[in-house]
Design an enzyme around this catalytic site. Sequence first.
Site, PDB file in Angstrom:
ATOM      1  N   PRO A 363      -2.420   7.353   0.036  1.00  0.00           N
ATOM      2  CG  PRO A 363      -3.978   5.732   0.551  1.00  0.00           C
ATOM      3  CD  PRO A 363      -2.955   6.091  -0.438  1.00  0.00           C
ATOM      4  N   PRO A 364      -1.741   8.197   3.566  1.00  0.00           N
ATOM      5  CG  PRO A 364      -2.457   9.508   5.323  1.00  0.00           C
ATOM      6  CD  PRO A 364      -2.944   8.788   4.129  1.00  0.00           C
ATOM      7  N   GLY A 365       1.144   6.731   5.131  1.00  0.00           N
ATOM      8  CA  GLY A 365       1.695   5.483   5.661  1.00  0.00           C
ATOM      9  C   GLY A 365       1.844   4.389   4.628  1.00  0.00           C
ATOM     10  N   GLY A 367       4.340   4.324   2.456  1.00  0.00           N
ATOM     11  CA  GLY A 367       5.758   4.173   2.138  1.00  0.00           C
ATOM     12  C   GLY A 367       6.294   5.158   1.126  1.00  0.00           C
ATOM     13  CE  LYS A 368       2.304   9.659   0.372  1.00  0.00           C
ATOM     14  NZ  LYS A 368       1.602   8.813   1.336  1.00  0.00           N
ATOM     15  CB  THR A 369       8.593   9.401   3.506  1.00  0.00           C
ATOM     16  OG1 THR A 369       7.395  10.135   3.567  1.00  0.00           O
ATOM     17  CG2 THR A 369       9.751  10.255   3.912  1.00  0.00           C
ATOM     18  CB  SER A 694     -18.047   7.810  -6.673  1.00  0.00           C
ATOM     19  OG  SER A 694     -17.656   8.082  -5.360  1.00  0.00           O
ATOM     20  CE  LYS A 737     -14.520   5.381  -4.501  1.00  0.00           C
ATOM     21  NZ  LYS A 737     -15.308   5.867  -5.615  1.00  0.00           N
TER      22      LYS A 737
END
Length: 802
Positions: A363-365, A367-369, A694, A737
């Site tokens: 998900p965004p934010g 820390g991938k970048t 699901s 989830k």
Amino acid sequence: MKDQGFGEEFPLLPLRELVLFPHTMIPVFITYKLGMLAVSEALRRDMRLFAACLKTKEVGETYPSGSVMRIVQHLRLPDNTFRVVLQGEYRATIASSVKQKDLAIVKVAPIMEAVADSLSTETIALMRTVQNSFVQYAALSKKVSTDTLNAVEKLETPEPLANLICNALVLKAERKIALLSIGDPMKRLETILETLEMENEIFGIQQNISAQVKIRMEKNQREYILNEQLKEIHKELGQDRGEDEFAELERSIECKYPRAEVLLKARKELGRLRKLQSFSPEAGVLRAYLEWIAELPWSDSSADVLDLKEAERILDENHFALRKPKERILEFIAVHHLMALGQEKTPGTGHTSKGPILCFVGPPGTGKTSLGKSVAQALGRRFVRISLGGLRDEAEIRGHRKTYVGALPGKILQVMRKAGTINPVLLLDEIDKLSSDFRGDPTSALLEVLDPEQNGAFTDHYLELTYDLSQVLFITTANSLHTLPYPLLDRMEIIEIPGYGENEKLAIAQRFLVPKVLAENGLGTAGIIFKDEAIHEIIRYWTMESGVRNLEREIARCIRRIARNALEQDYETDTAKPISSFEQTLGQDEVEQLLGRRKYKNDLVFKEPRIGVVYGLAWTETGGTVLPVETSCFEGTGELLITGNVGEVMKESGSIALSYLRSIQDQYPFTEELGKSNFHVHVPEGAIPKDGPSAGVTVAASLFSTLCHLPPQPGFAMTGELTLTGRVLPIGGLKEKVLAAIRNGMEQLLLPQDNQDDWAELDGEIKASLGVHFVETVRELFTLLFDVPKQAGSGAFPLQNL
Ligand code: ADP
């Protein structure tokens, strides 16, 4: 023409490329033997001879047609050559010829002309047209004497007119012979007219061409002179661009040590540039192009730091938690090192790293970048990034041809220039957000970029040269892998970066985000402290996310307000305190004061359980979320309606749930009759699209609650795929989830039995915050959710069949 008769005999005067006509007088030099013989014989006879043109330049056969000419003047020169003036009498063809030694005596037949006594109007009209055309010819060719022109204008009979014009025309001998040989006067005039018109047209075209050439020559000359003047002006002003500017450009290209082919092309273009005026648009385009070549890295590379311990230290220093991703990254770096070492040992293989491409998914934010940045830091490489979100034009990756106005290379080369080395870490952000349309498919270009077999010769439309990307370390990021085309997915090593639990977020905020935001806002030295309760407050009521991006944003908002308040106080008291003396500790209340009204109130979940309302857990690109499912039932024919922007798969889950409940209706005392009721299942919020299998058990539980008229137990959330026979199948994205359930205050989870291993892998802190129940069948799920033993005990729910 009394003296024109058949069978007259004349000495033959062969002429070289000269066709004589009657009605004209012409001086001729006779310097060759046959000619001299002919003239001598004519002088001996009646002063007349037959002049015919030689077919070739050599002495030999003549054309049969010619003119009978009278010698009106003659002068024998001391060397026995003659200068004669000939007067044409009539046209004739040779009928027979007799040789007398070298001289030929020919018998001639006049070329007959049927001359009418009075001219027809048609002939007169034709003559006038010919005369007009001739005047035009004289004007264009400038080779007709005024005497001839005057004579032609005055003539009123066809034969002399034709002869005079033919004589004046500048034509090849064959064409003149043709004009000489035509008997019919009308036909002859027509042919002359055609010839004149054609010649006039040719003259016209010639004039046009020469005018254009002249204009061009004048323009070139003008440009040359102006250019020279400009150079002088520049010199005077001390702005002499001279050769130096280009020499400098050439030097800076050479300094980059590009491949021979690149250097060759650059020199060729430099050569062209030198010939152009410096202000011409083409020169601008060429210079920009050459500057690109000069600024791109062609051989500069940074030396890799091969130190695993240091890499680990950097990753830990920059990122909290993320144990698994960090391990995978370290393994990746280790393999990369080994490959580099191996290549060093076998020289000639080139120092290229052809390992898989890392892809951080989450998900965004989360820390991938910044993980990508840390990888670059750990390897000692430069870091560059391209955001692919919404990119739909192939040209954005590959650039536009330089013939387009304002053309530039594509994003890949743009960042390579920024990197300045041929081996940076290049982060392709949001690779799942690529889209394609009529402007081309950027995915295909990206496939080439990411293919180790092809990226050694990446083609950019602007550069028109291949560029070597084989030493670049590519890292990609994505929120989800659903939209990624298989070939792309196939090239990448997926590393999942899941969301964070509340305590993880707290630690990240305290250790990383707060110090970072303080420094960014110029308050690094101030004593601003966020108590843990303050951070918890922000996490719970101002953010609803898996990552920490909004948390960072809200902390920044707090800090900006504090900075502003502090400055305002300074103004009021008219004192300027140093920043380091500024101190503030923030608790829950201070945060509320600074940020204002809470953004999230946890109102998604009803405090009191309600019939037909149950809570599912869903996975979205932005992390997990709690999905309330509501059902209402009314009279009808057993139809099912599902609303809330749900996809096909989720609709199918609804049908499966209903069919399953139908199959077990004999075993439960449903208060509603399935065949006589319609069901409306709604999944708020209606504007957000939802899909996936699901939610199967959730829809079934919601319908069950309505059918039995029983409320579910409070604080329960569930997820699982339902089959027609009531089995519960495992689901993906468990951590997301579970975190969503915790965020929304759920207390108990109903999960598929087969997800037990995934649960075991979760952090202890997360597991401790929830009760969990694993189920194999939806019957077990109903039993737990509706607390069947208790309900049965209360008499409200018959237990016998469960
Ligand atoms: P993404 O690329 O996944 O959307 P970013 O890398 O932009 O996320 O991260 C957003 C912010 O959160 C950055 O300031 C980053 O440093 C911080 N951040 C995220 N995860 C961590 C972590 N585990 N430790 C420290 N900081 C983190």
